[in-house]
Write a protein that holds these residues in place. Structure first.
Motif, mmCIF file in Angstrom:
data_model
loop_
_atom_site.group_PDB
_atom_site.id
_atom_site.type_symbol
_atom_site.label_atom_id
_atom_site.label_comp_id
_atom_site.label_asym_id
_atom_site.label_seq_id
_atom_site.Cartn_x
_atom_site.Cartn_y
_atom_site.Cartn_z
ATOM 1 N N GLU A 88 0.822 -1.204 0.000
ATOM 2 C CA GLU A 88 0.000 0.000 0.000
ATOM 3 C C GLU A 88 0.860 1.259 0.000
ATOM 4 O O GLU A 88 1.761 1.410 0.810
ATOM 5 N N PHE A 89 0.540 2.159 -0.913
ATOM 6 C CA PHE A 89 1.172 3.478 -0.944
ATOM 7 C C PHE A 89 0.228 4.457 -0.254
ATOM 8 O O PHE A 89 -0.941 4.576 -0.623
ATOM 9 N N ASP A 90 0.729 5.161 0.762
ATOM 10 C CA ASP A 90 -0.084 6.112 1.521
ATOM 11 C C ASP A 90 0.530 7.508 1.383
ATOM 12 O O ASP A 90 1.556 7.815 1.992
ATOM 13 N N LEU A 91 -0.114 8.351 0.585
ATOM 14 C CA LEU A 91 0.428 9.689 0.306
ATOM 15 C C LEU A 91 0.531 10.552 1.553
ATOM 16 O O LEU A 91 1.421 11.408 1.646
ATOM 17 N N SER A 92 -0.341 10.334 2.539
ATOM 18 C CA SER A 92 -0.338 11.172 3.745
ATOM 19 C C SER A 92 0.975 11.078 4.521
ATOM 20 O O SER A 92 1.312 11.973 5.295
ATOM 21 N N LYS A 93 1.738 10.002 4.300
ATOM 22 C CA LYS A 93 3.031 9.847 4.977
ATOM 23 C C LYS A 93 4.077 10.818 4.443
ATOM 24 O O LYS A 93 5.077 11.075 5.099
ATOM 25 N N TYR A 94 3.838 11.322 3.247
ATOM 26 C CA TYR A 94 4.868 12.117 2.574
ATOM 27 C C TYR A 94 4.482 13.580 2.382
ATOM 28 O O TYR A 94 5.213 14.334 1.744
ATOM 29 N N ILE A 95 3.327 13.984 2.932
ATOM 30 C CA ILE A 95 2.944 15.390 2.872
ATOM 31 C C ILE A 95 2.710 15.902 4.292
ATOM 32 O O ILE A 95 2.329 15.156 5.182
ATOM 33 N N SER A 96 2.942 17.162 4.492
ATOM 34 C CA SER A 96 2.786 17.764 5.811
ATOM 35 C C SER A 96 1.363 18.261 6.007
ATOM 36 O O SER A 96 0.728 18.767 5.083
ATOM 37 N N ASN A 97 0.838 18.102 7.230
ATOM 38 C CA ASN A 97 -0.482 18.632 7.550
ATOM 39 C C ASN A 97 -0.468 20.150 7.663
ATOM 40 O O ASN A 97 -1.492 20.809 7.565
ATOM 41 N N LYS A 98 0.735 20.703 7.865
ATOM 42 C CA LYS A 98 0.884 22.159 7.960
ATOM 43 C C LYS A 98 1.184 22.704 6.560
ATOM 44 O O LYS A 98 2.330 22.848 6.152
ATOM 45 N N TYR A 99 0.113 22.975 5.829
ATOM 46 C CA TYR A 99 0.254 23.317 4.418
ATOM 47 C C TYR A 99 1.109 24.560 4.164
ATOM 48 O O TYR A 99 1.723 24.703 3.112
ATOM 49 N N LYS A 100 1.174 25.470 5.147
ATOM 50 C CA LYS A 100 1.972 26.683 4.967
ATOM 51 C C LYS A 100 3.462 26.369 4.925
ATOM 52 O O LYS A 100 4.260 27.172 4.452
ATOM 53 N N GLU A 101 3.829 25.201 5.458
ATOM 54 C CA GLU A 101 5.246 24.822 5.480
ATOM 55 C C GLU A 101 5.646 24.047 4.227
ATOM 56 O O GLU A 101 6.810 23.749 4.020
ATOM 57 N N ASN A 102 4.661 23.694 3.404
ATOM 58 C CA ASN A 102 4.944 22.869 2.240
ATOM 59 C C ASN A 102 5.586 23.674 1.112
ATOM 60 O O ASN A 102 5.159 24.785 0.804
ATOM 61 N N HIS A 103 6.599 23.097 0.512
ATOM 62 C CA HIS A 103 7.232 23.698 -0.650
ATOM 63 C C HIS A 103 6.696 23.076 -1.932
ATOM 64 O O HIS A 103 6.998 23.552 -3.029
ATOM 65 N N MET A 104 5.909 22.016 -1.771
ATOM 66 C CA MET A 104 5.319 21.330 -2.925
ATOM 67 C C MET A 104 3.855 21.027 -2.624
ATOM 68 O O MET A 104 3.486 20.768 -1.482
ATOM 69 N N THR A 105 3.046 21.047 -3.646
ATOM 70 C CA THR A 105 1.640 20.677 -3.471
ATOM 71 C C THR A 105 1.533 19.155 -3.398
ATOM 72 O O THR A 105 2.448 18.441 -3.852
ATOM 73 N N PRO A 106 0.441 18.620 -2.848
ATOM 74 C CA PRO A 106 0.248 17.169 -2.840
ATOM 75 C C PRO A 106 0.313 16.573 -4.240
ATOM 76 O O PRO A 106 0.836 15.466 -4.425
ATOM 77 N N ASP A 107 -0.197 17.307 -5.236
ATOM 78 C CA ASP A 107 -0.133 16.818 -6.618
ATOM 79 C C ASP A 107 1.310 16.668 -7.086
ATOM 80 O O ASP A 107 1.661 15.697 -7.774
ATOM 81 N N GLU A 108 2.152 17.625 -6.705
ATOM 82 C CA GLU A 108 3.563 17.587 -7.106
ATOM 83 C C GLU A 108 4.304 16.445 -6.422
ATOM 84 O O GLU A 108 5.143 15.767 -7.043
ATOM 85 N N VAL A 109 3.994 16.218 -5.148
ATOM 86 C CA VAL A 109 4.608 15.100 -4.420
ATOM 87 C C VAL A 109 4.174 13.776 -5.047
ATOM 88 O O VAL A 109 4.977 12.861 -5.239
ATOM 89 N N LEU A 110 2.893 13.697 -5.387
ATOM 90 C CA LEU A 110 2.360 12.491 -6.029
ATOM 91 C C LEU A 110 3.082 12.199 -7.337
ATOM 92 O O LEU A 110 3.438 11.038 -7.626
#
Length: 413
Positions: A88-110
């Motif tokens: 199982e691949f779980d995207l939530s493991k690789y994105i931060s819940n604090k969106y203001k700290e993200n340098h990439m969007t979930p789509d970009e990480v995906l």
């Protein structure tokens, strides 16, 4: 590789230079997928520097909040692909819940982790902020020759009709092996249903389970899906449409589909829709048809009364395949339960699970139910009456039924 290079004639071999050369190739190659073989070379040469760099990010989580280079992303993909936990691949493991700290969007990480998605049997993307842009990447993954994806979970994302169209196009591809697609609360309308309907009717679709709950499907959307269910190429077995704005009008199209000869549908949920007694009557008529294979029916909070129970009881007394019936949060009352109980007594009734919590039942309804439980042909194994005013008298009636050797009930709550 190392042993091979040290024995190539008179050519001088410098391991450090080779390692550096491979790293340069990784840096100039923007595709993590194409860099995998280069990482295998580094691994054989005993260089773990790039891999070690990214492992700390993987352990801490939140890759989207880290500024990783293209070579580091390639290392992330290599580490994940060479791990043993690829089920199982779980995207939530690789994105931060604090969106203001993200340098990439979930789509970009995906997109960066797409080779890992392709290699996994299941992709869990629930509430991850994926949009139709991410669906473009997912569509590509589903159509790749190496795709192992069998289950795709996208509930709670803003994929919309545009995203659903992209996924649906992938479903038509013979390389797509997807069997389960969950799209609850994804802002899907009848337009998205049109795309899904087309996919379900394609020769290539292997989809067995489709969840569209909490979307703006409506009667138009359900009619489109129902049209697909009639097609002999459609192999859908489970369909969930909770809180989708469906009325008895949509049930008419669905009833027709359930009676079509090729329908494979085994499980249907219409909970939370205003289907009413008229809609239940249409579904019940379909249940009587020998071509209907439905085994599980969810009708929680559907505006059903005793009148709808009369139609269901008639279906239970026919040669129905129904094994589970969920009627909780409906105003059935004692009259409705008495009618259902009459259906349970019939030798043709195969019902094993019945849920009736918060249905306005009293000890009077329990009397009819107790009689049904003691009838010889009753197959009921699980019964829920929670949230009803059955009282001590009702419990006594049910307890008496449990003592009877003809009663097969195993779970009561």
């Amino acid at each position: 590789m190392k042993g091979l290079l040290t024995h190539i004639g008179n050519i001088s071999y410098n391991e450090e230079k080779t390692v550096e050369y491979i790293k340069i190739k990784i840096r100039v190659n923007p595709s993590p997928e194409k860099s995998i073989n280069l990482f295998h070379c580094l691994n054989e040469l005993g260089d773990q520097s790039l891999v070690s760099e990214v492992q700390k990010y993987l352990r801490s989580g939140g890759l989207s909040s880290a500024r990783l280079s293209s070579s580091q992303w390639s290392a992330v993909v290599f580490v994940l692909l060479t791990s043993e936990q690829l089920d199982e691949f779980d995207l939530s493991k690789y994105i931060s819940n604090k969106y203001k700290e993200n340098h990439m969007t979930p789509d970009e990480v995906l997109l960066k982790l797409l080779p890992v998605v392709e290699a996994s049997r299941s992709a869990e993307l629930r509430d991850c902020g994926v949009t139709d842009e991410g669906c473009t990447a997912l569509s590509s993954a589903l159509r790749s020759n190496s795709s192992q994806l069998r289950e795709l979970n996208l509930p709670g994302n803003k994929v919309g009709d545009a995203g659903v169209k992209l996924i649906s196009d992938a479903l038509k591809d013979p390389r797509c092996k997807l069997e389960t697609l969950r799209l609850s609360d994804c802002r899907v309308t009848s337009k998205g249903c049109a795309a899904l309907s087309s996919a379900l009717r394609s020769n290539s679709s292997q989809l067995r389970e489709l969840r569209l709950s909490e979307n703006y499907v409506g009667d138009r959307g359900l009619t489109l899906i129902s049209d697909a269910l009639k097609d002999p190429r459609c192999e859908l077995e489970k369909l969930r449409l909770r809180d989708c704005g469906v009325t008895d009008e949509g049930c008419a199209a669905l009833s027709s589909a359930l009676r079509s000869n090729p329908s494979q549908l085994r499980e249907l949920s219409l909970s939370g829709n205003k289907v009413g007694d008229a809609g239940v009557k249409l579904i019940s008529d379909a249940l009587k048809d020998p071509r209907c294979e439905l085994e599980i029916l969810w009708l929680r909070d559907c505006g059903v009364t005793a009148k709808g129970c009369a139609a269901l009881a008639s279906a239970l007394r026919s040669n129905s395949n129904l094994r589970e019936l969920h009627l909780s949060l409906n105003s059935l009352g004692d009259r409705g339960l008495t009618l259902i109980s009459d259906g349970l007594k019939d030798p043709l009734c195969k019902l094993e699970i019945l849920t009736l919590w918060d249905c306005g039942v009293t000890d009077e309804g329990c009397a009819a139910l107790s009689s049904a439980l003691r009838s010889n042909p009753s197959q009921l194994r699980e019964l829920s009456l929670s949230g009803n005013n059955v009282g001590d008298a009702g419990v006594k009636l049910l307890s008496d039924a449990l003592k009877d050797p003809s009663c097969k009930l195993e779970i009561l709550w």
